[in-house]
Design an enzyme around this catalytic site. Sequence first.
Site, PDB file in Angstrom:
ATOM      1  N   ASP A 138       1.369  -3.358  13.426  1.00  0.00           N
ATOM      2  CA  ASP A 138       1.082  -4.124  12.212  1.00  0.00           C
ATOM      3  C   ASP A 138      -0.150  -3.537  11.512  1.00  0.00           C
ATOM      4  O   ASP A 138      -0.151  -3.278  10.300  1.00  0.00           O
ATOM      5  CB  ASP A 138       0.830  -5.593  12.607  1.00  0.00           C
ATOM      6  CG  ASP A 138       0.770  -6.515  11.409  1.00  0.00           C
ATOM      7  OD1 ASP A 138       1.237  -6.125  10.334  1.00  0.00           O
ATOM      8  OD2 ASP A 138       0.229  -7.630  11.545  1.00  0.00           O
ATOM      9  N   ASP A 165      -0.354  -0.950   7.885  1.00  0.00           N
ATOM     10  CA  ASP A 165      -1.127  -1.277   6.667  1.00  0.00           C
ATOM     11  C   ASP A 165      -2.091  -0.135   6.339  1.00  0.00           C
ATOM     12  O   ASP A 165      -2.262   0.239   5.165  1.00  0.00           O
ATOM     13  CB  ASP A 165      -1.920  -2.579   6.857  1.00  0.00           C
ATOM     14  CG  ASP A 165      -1.099  -3.807   6.470  1.00  0.00           C
ATOM     15  OD1 ASP A 165       0.129  -3.782   6.701  1.00  0.00           O
ATOM     16  OD2 ASP A 165      -1.669  -4.784   5.948  1.00  0.00           O
ATOM     17  N   ASP A 214      -7.300   3.811  18.856  1.00  0.00           N
ATOM     18  CA  ASP A 214      -8.470   4.079  18.007  1.00  0.00           C
ATOM     19  C   ASP A 214      -8.412   5.502  17.454  1.00  0.00           C
ATOM     20  O   ASP A 214      -8.702   5.758  16.280  1.00  0.00           O
ATOM     21  CB  ASP A 214      -9.787   3.809  18.759  1.00  0.00           C
ATOM     22  CG  ASP A 214      -9.757   4.231  20.214  1.00  0.00           C
ATOM     23  OD1 ASP A 214      -8.677   4.633  20.705  1.00  0.00           O
ATOM     24  OD2 ASP A 214     -10.807   4.190  20.877  1.00  0.00           O
ATOM     25  N   LYS A 266      -3.519   1.670  24.358  1.00  0.00           N
ATOM     26  CA  LYS A 266      -4.951   1.606  24.694  1.00  0.00           C
ATOM     27  C   LYS A 266      -5.037   1.653  26.227  1.00  0.00           C
ATOM     28  O   LYS A 266      -5.557   0.747  26.888  1.00  0.00           O
ATOM     29  CB  LYS A 266      -5.556   0.316  24.108  1.00  0.00           C
ATOM     30  CG  LYS A 266      -7.064   0.237  24.197  1.00  0.00           C
ATOM     31  CD  LYS A 266      -7.802   1.250  23.345  1.00  0.00           C
ATOM     32  CE  LYS A 266      -9.303   1.139  23.540  1.00  0.00           C
ATOM     33  NZ  LYS A 266     -10.045   2.262  22.925  1.00  0.00           N
ATOM     34  N   TYR A 313       1.560 -10.693  20.018  1.00  0.00           N
ATOM     35  CA  TYR A 313       2.068 -11.733  19.120  1.00  0.00           C
ATOM     36  C   TYR A 313       2.756 -12.868  19.874  1.00  0.00           C
ATOM     37  O   TYR A 313       2.768 -14.004  19.423  1.00  0.00           O
ATOM     38  CB  TYR A 313       3.096 -11.125  18.166  1.00  0.00           C
ATOM     39  CG  TYR A 313       2.559 -10.636  16.847  1.00  0.00           C
ATOM     40  CD1 TYR A 313       1.438  -9.830  16.784  1.00  0.00           C
ATOM     41  CD2 TYR A 313       3.205 -10.964  15.669  1.00  0.00           C
ATOM     42  CE1 TYR A 313       0.973  -9.364  15.576  1.00  0.00           C
ATOM     43  CE2 TYR A 313       2.749 -10.501  14.454  1.00  0.00           C
ATOM     44  CZ  TYR A 313       1.625  -9.708  14.410  1.00  0.00           C
ATOM     45  OH  TYR A 313       1.188  -9.255  13.200  1.00  0.00           O
TER      46      TYR A 313
HETATM   47  N1  GGG Z   1       6.842  -9.316   4.326  1.00  0.00           N
HETATM   48  C1  GGG Z   1       5.922  -9.359   5.384  1.00  0.00           C
HETATM   49  C2  GGG Z   1       5.107 -10.615   5.475  1.00  0.00           C
HETATM   50  O1  GGG Z   1       5.465 -11.640   4.979  1.00  0.00           O
HETATM   51  N2  GGG Z   1       3.980 -10.495   6.134  1.00  0.00           N
HETATM   52  C3  GGG Z   1       3.140 -11.590   6.397  1.00  0.00           C
HETATM   53  C4  GGG Z   1       2.690 -11.605   7.827  1.00  0.00           C
HETATM   54  O2  GGG Z   1       1.866 -12.392   8.186  1.00  0.00           O
HETATM   55  N3  GGG Z   1       3.237 -10.738   8.620  1.00  0.00           N
HETATM   56  C5  GGG Z   1       2.968 -10.605   9.992  1.00  0.00           C
HETATM   57  C6  GGG Z   1       3.856  -9.563  10.552  1.00  0.00           C
HETATM   58  O3  GGG Z   1       4.559  -8.893   9.817  1.00  0.00           O
HETATM   59  O4  GGG Z   1       3.892  -9.427  11.749  1.00  0.00           O
END
Ligand code: GGG
Length: 358
Positions: free
Chosen positions: A248, A252, A224, A192, A142
């Site tokens: 991230d 999810d 993976d 990884k 990031y």
């Molecule tokens: N509440 C989390 C949010 O707004 N996520 C949107 C997003 O793009 N998040 C990237 C991250 O959490 O690193």
Amino acid sequence: MTKKTIAVLPGDGIGPEVTRAAIKVLENIADLHDHEFVFQEGLIGGSAIDEKGAPLPHETKELSALSDGILLGAVGGPKWDHLPGGNRPEKGLLEIRKSLDLYANLRPVKAYASLIESSPLKEEIVADVDFLIVRELTGGLYFGEPKMREENEGEMQAVDTLVYKTSEIKRIAERAFQSARLRKGKVVSVDKANVLESSRLWREIVDDVRGGYPDVELEHMLVDNAAMQLIAQPASFDVIVTENTFGDILSDEASMLTGSLGLLPSASMGSTGVGLYEPVHGSAPDIAGENRANPLAAIASAAMMLKYGFEMEKEAERIEAAIEKVLADGYRTADIASKSEEAVTTAEMTDAVVKALE
Ligand code: GGG
């Protein structure tokens, strides 16, 4: 009476709706426990770009740094998708994490008993799901530099960089081992390392840090494989520690074990003492303003603020118990309602949680 100042950054899309819900619950908890919570609102994300021309205006930075805790909704939406990376709504989120050195993002994943049978996975697989993802939040892919576009041999190329310093890996590993000590005592470090040099350093440092925690079990797992094991045997995990982007994506994925991304809270902690608490979900622009969003992730994030930020364990547990109760009583927002169930609105779910606090 304990007084706390809370910076509220609703953001975009469903962010304002779910933060409003969390504030309502916090106001009720304050009354029940004789605390005073002062809420101060700031702009972040697309709404901040619209009003101030930047995704994290300096007033918001100041307000947040001076608060006792930050409650954030969500950022982003198609309205701002055309903007360059340096001025997108998400940049505001990354900047606030970096400016407050919020390097440890704690994302608990727990299956609610009353939702298990409506899970898309088999009941025996999700029944005992209860783990914590410790996502490194201020480094990795990031943030690594260079991050840019350039012409190369007559065509455009884009560059992102995955870089970690020893100190960054060390401190997130310490967090993971400390968390595991308070849980079932098992850390899975996800990387990884068969491909990435940064992952090979990650492994070495995590091994070093583990030396200080001989009571905690450690397993290294390739990302993976981790993605697969989260579906195959999720109950085998206790604490997962991993790089920013891997965390991230995996969280999810993990949210689906609980039934919905709308249920997952998070706490971002760092070195300054001010924590940021936000639902894992994004701004869901498709349902923004429709009173349909699930407020439980934001409400559970508020509970994490009480627990981790304000040392109000009893109050946090009261909110968690209220969430369990409303789910057990059958309240379902659209994201967790089955075809035969009638969905409640954001406001109705919030009112049900408030009532269940009593
Ligand atoms: N509440 C989390 C949010 O707004 N996520 C949107 C997003 O793009 N998040 C990237 C991250 O959490 O690193």
